[in-house]
Design a protein around this motif. Structure first.
Motif, PDB file in Angstrom:
ATOM      1  N   ILE A 115       0.057  -0.619   6.668  1.00  0.00           N
ATOM      2  CA  ILE A 115      -0.649   0.655   6.536  1.00  0.00           C
ATOM      3  C   ILE A 115      -1.611   0.896   7.700  1.00  0.00           C
ATOM      4  O   ILE A 115      -1.819   2.033   8.107  1.00  0.00           O
ATOM      5  N   SER A 135      -5.860  -3.126   6.778  1.00  0.00           N
ATOM      6  CA  SER A 135      -5.306  -3.042   5.424  1.00  0.00           C
ATOM      7  C   SER A 135      -6.195  -3.728   4.395  1.00  0.00           C
ATOM      8  O   SER A 135      -6.276  -3.282   3.253  1.00  0.00           O
ATOM      9  N   THR A 182       0.862  -1.170   0.000  1.00  0.00           N
ATOM     10  CA  THR A 182       0.000   0.000   0.000  1.00  0.00           C
ATOM     11  C   THR A 182       0.904   1.227   0.000  1.00  0.00           C
ATOM     12  O   THR A 182       2.031   1.169   0.465  1.00  0.00           O
ATOM     13  N   GLY A 233      -4.508   1.377  -1.861  1.00  0.00           N
ATOM     14  CA  GLY A 233      -4.441   0.061  -1.246  1.00  0.00           C
ATOM     15  C   GLY A 233      -3.703  -0.937  -2.120  1.00  0.00           C
ATOM     16  O   GLY A 233      -3.385  -0.665  -3.284  1.00  0.00           O
ATOM     17  N   ALA A 234      -3.421  -2.091  -1.551  1.00  0.00           N
ATOM     18  CA  ALA A 234      -2.798  -3.171  -2.318  1.00  0.00           C
ATOM     19  C   ALA A 234      -3.688  -3.479  -3.517  1.00  0.00           C
ATOM     20  O   ALA A 234      -4.912  -3.532  -3.395  1.00  0.00           O
ATOM     21  N   LEU A 243      -8.638  -1.642   2.436  1.00  0.00           N
ATOM     22  CA  LEU A 243      -8.091  -0.726   1.433  1.00  0.00           C
ATOM     23  C   LEU A 243      -7.731  -1.419   0.123  1.00  0.00           C
ATOM     24  O   LEU A 243      -7.393  -0.758  -0.855  1.00  0.00           O
ATOM     25  N   THR A 244      -7.810  -2.744   0.083  1.00  0.00           N
ATOM     26  CA  THR A 244      -7.444  -3.487  -1.123  1.00  0.00           C
ATOM     27  C   THR A 244      -8.236  -2.996  -2.320  1.00  0.00           C
ATOM     28  O   THR A 244      -9.446  -2.807  -2.253  1.00  0.00           O
TER      29      THR A 244
END
Length: 184
Positions: free
Chosen positions: A120, A128, A65, A94-95, A131-132
């Motif tokens: 993150i 986290s 991220t 995000g990732a 946020l993907t």
């Protein structure tokens, strides 16, 4: 191609994180109009763009991220930097599981940080996984402090000072136990 300092029209650099952020931050980065001396920081990657070079920002689908701050100017395919073409802003990316081609004709001047996988959440207080495959405006995660940081980064004249400001903000977020979890 090797370029001399006078022929650089843009420079992308990655820097080793300071010891207090190691293990959480993979690298700090900067994309600006020129290559500044770097005695205070260890450069781990540098790409200098010469007049006429075609440059595209690398975007990778991986478990990392990033937080990115656009500085209010952008680099156009005609090797010209233009002020005010991009809004001063920040975002958490995000990732990504897949990436679509970047079709922009210009790239904003920016500063930011790449995080190690799953780190993150220590800085934005959001898991986290939430946020993907997303981009979230930094003010939605950091509040008014993010808007102030965006403005300060844009007004700062040197790469070193911008990286120092970003580093200080990340360290404050890392040690700020008062922040609560937020849903994106």
């Amino acid at each position: 191609r090797i370029t001399t300092a006078g022929s650089v029209v843009a420079c992308y650099r990655e820097f080793a994180p300071p010891p207090a952020l190691e293990g959480r931050v993979r690298a700090l980065f900067s994309f600006t109009s020129h290559a500044e001396p770097t005695a205070a920081r260890c450069v781990t990657l540098e790409i200098r763009v010469a007049p006429g070079d075609r440059y595209r920002a690398p975007v990778f689908a991986d478990g990392n991220t990033s937080v990115v701050f656009d500085l209010g100017t952008d680099f156009h395919s005609d090797d010209i930097w233009r002020d005010g073409a991009v809004t001063v802003s920040g975002r958490v990316i995000g990732a990504l599981r897949r990436v679509t081609p970047d079709v922009r004709q210009e790239l904003p001047a920016m500063v930011g940080a790449y995080f190690h996988p799953a780190q993150i959440s220590r800085f934005v207080h959001v898991p986290s996984g939430e946020l993907t495959d997303s981009m979230v405006a930094i003010e939605n995660l950091w509040g008014a402090a993010a808007l102030e940081l965006c403005e300060r980064l844009a007004m700062t004249q040197t790469e070193r000072e911008r990286l120092d400001l970003l580093e200080q903000a990340l360290l404050r977020r890392l040690t700020d136990g008062r922040a609560t979890a937020t849903t994106v």
